[in-house]
Design an enzyme around this catalytic site. Sequence first.
Site, PDB file in Angstrom:
ATOM      1  N   GLN A 213     -25.965 -11.193   1.992  1.00  0.00           N
ATOM      2  CA  GLN A 213     -26.974 -12.256   1.983  1.00  0.00           C
ATOM      3  C   GLN A 213     -27.735 -12.259   0.674  1.00  0.00           C
ATOM      4  O   GLN A 213     -28.419 -11.285   0.340  1.00  0.00           O
ATOM      5  CB  GLN A 213     -27.958 -12.089   3.144  1.00  0.00           C
ATOM      6  CG  GLN A 213     -28.934 -13.242   3.286  1.00  0.00           C
ATOM      7  CD  GLN A 213     -29.898 -13.059   4.437  1.00  0.00           C
ATOM      8  OE1 GLN A 213     -30.846 -12.294   4.335  1.00  0.00           O
ATOM      9  NE2 GLN A 213     -29.653 -13.763   5.534  1.00  0.00           N
ATOM     10  N   GLY A 214     -27.622 -13.344  -0.086  1.00  0.00           N
ATOM     11  CA  GLY A 214     -28.321 -13.496  -1.357  1.00  0.00           C
ATOM     12  C   GLY A 214     -29.444 -14.507  -1.232  1.00  0.00           C
ATOM     13  O   GLY A 214     -29.323 -15.635  -1.737  1.00  0.00           O
TER      14      GLY A 214
ATOM     15  N   SER B  62     -33.389 -13.383  -0.927  1.00  0.00           N
ATOM     16  CA  SER B  62     -34.629 -12.923  -1.568  1.00  0.00           C
ATOM     17  C   SER B  62     -34.427 -12.692  -3.063  1.00  0.00           C
ATOM     18  O   SER B  62     -33.343 -12.338  -3.534  1.00  0.00           O
ATOM     19  CB  SER B  62     -35.109 -11.621  -0.926  1.00  0.00           C
ATOM     20  OG  SER B  62     -35.453 -11.819   0.424  1.00  0.00           O
TER      21      SER B  62
ATOM     22  N   GLU C 255     -30.536 -15.466  12.501  1.00  0.00           N
ATOM     23  CA  GLU C 255     -30.973 -14.118  12.148  1.00  0.00           C
ATOM     24  C   GLU C 255     -32.115 -13.656  13.055  1.00  0.00           C
ATOM     25  O   GLU C 255     -32.154 -12.497  13.471  1.00  0.00           O
ATOM     26  CB  GLU C 255     -31.407 -14.088  10.683  1.00  0.00           C
ATOM     27  CG  GLU C 255     -31.744 -12.693  10.177  1.00  0.00           C
ATOM     28  CD  GLU C 255     -31.989 -12.653   8.679  1.00  0.00           C
ATOM     29  OE1 GLU C 255     -32.130 -11.551   8.138  1.00  0.00           O
ATOM     30  OE2 GLU C 255     -32.056 -13.731   8.044  1.00  0.00           O
TER      31      GLU C 255
END
Length: 385
Positions: free
Chosen positions: A128-129, A131, A246
């Site tokens: 997951q990119g 933040s 999520e």
Amino acid sequence: MDLTHTEEEQDFRAGLRAWLAKVLPELPAKPSPGDWPGRRAYDLGWQRRLYEAGYAGLHWPVDAGGRGATPTQHLIFLEETERAGAPYVGANFVGLLHAGPTIAAEGTAAQRARWLPPVLRGDEVWCQGFSEPDAGSDLASLRTRAVRDGDDYVITGSKIWTSHAEVADWCELLVRTDPEAPKHRGISWLAMPMDAPGVTVRPLRTLAGSTEFAEVFLDEVRVPVANRVGAEHDGWRVTMVTLSFERGTAFVGEVVACRRTLGELARTAKANGRWDDPVLRRRLGRLYGEFGALWRLTQWNVSEAERSAGGVPGIGGSVFKLAYSHARQELYDTAAEVLGAASLSLEEEWTLDRLSSLSYTIAAGTSQIQQNIVAERILGLPKGR
């Protein structure tokens, strides 16, 4: 209202129990926590077994490659795999619980065909990119740029706290495609291959000594426009779909695990004499009630999600995320009381879980963010100025 399981659901549970009893003794030894290539192979090997047995993607719709199981069957699967001590999704959690469901809900037919089967088969891992160093809780302030160049986006910027980046094949990536638009607009959701030229991964070591997070630096990385999920500049809406998964359903297996841990804590306290402390007993009893309520909320969220269009969870996920994060932290603080001096040892699994629990009020949106969502979207309170 009939709350008993149907004959079909009872058969599903019995078949799953029999399968688990057969395959779990055949699993290889679990790699050490720091061996991420080994853990990737272990986790994907388990996913392959689930796929071959027909248990992969129970919570995914049939047209996305899933089983299209009922919410009750999904919950039975979680209960039975946790009861048997089966492996969790591990390194593949972003693909199975975040990116995959998002693509199932928002992707084109071609995107579903390309990316979903490898996730279910245990062939590919996602990270997951989202933040960035200056865009954490205020995620929409992200600055990683994507400039359109023909059939590609050229991406420059950096990401932080990128889960499992060092062993991932793909990244669900948020980029700014229109820097002039208001910050919640002008964002796009891309699928980026992690082996693309210009991608640099630097592992980050956590308080517990593990490296499941990383910094990712992007230096003019080219990603095909065809890898964009949703319309250009509509990435914030697609991101809300990802975050709904999520917060709403991705933690359901962990609730079952925490309830099991609570029982183990009580047995340990009785064995080492700490059960004689009435304050500790009351605390364990209250946690038992809290996790029981969380499980009921989980059942409701899963049922609502699987009845909704695209299987997307509703804003009840924020209620769950807020309550679960704090309950988990208190659970492992209580574990430290039960363990006493042993809670200082990193050899104790509960110690590592306690250190990990500190991040839960930050990950997937801080508790303050969840409180704002509950206040504004559920209670109808005005936004702060």
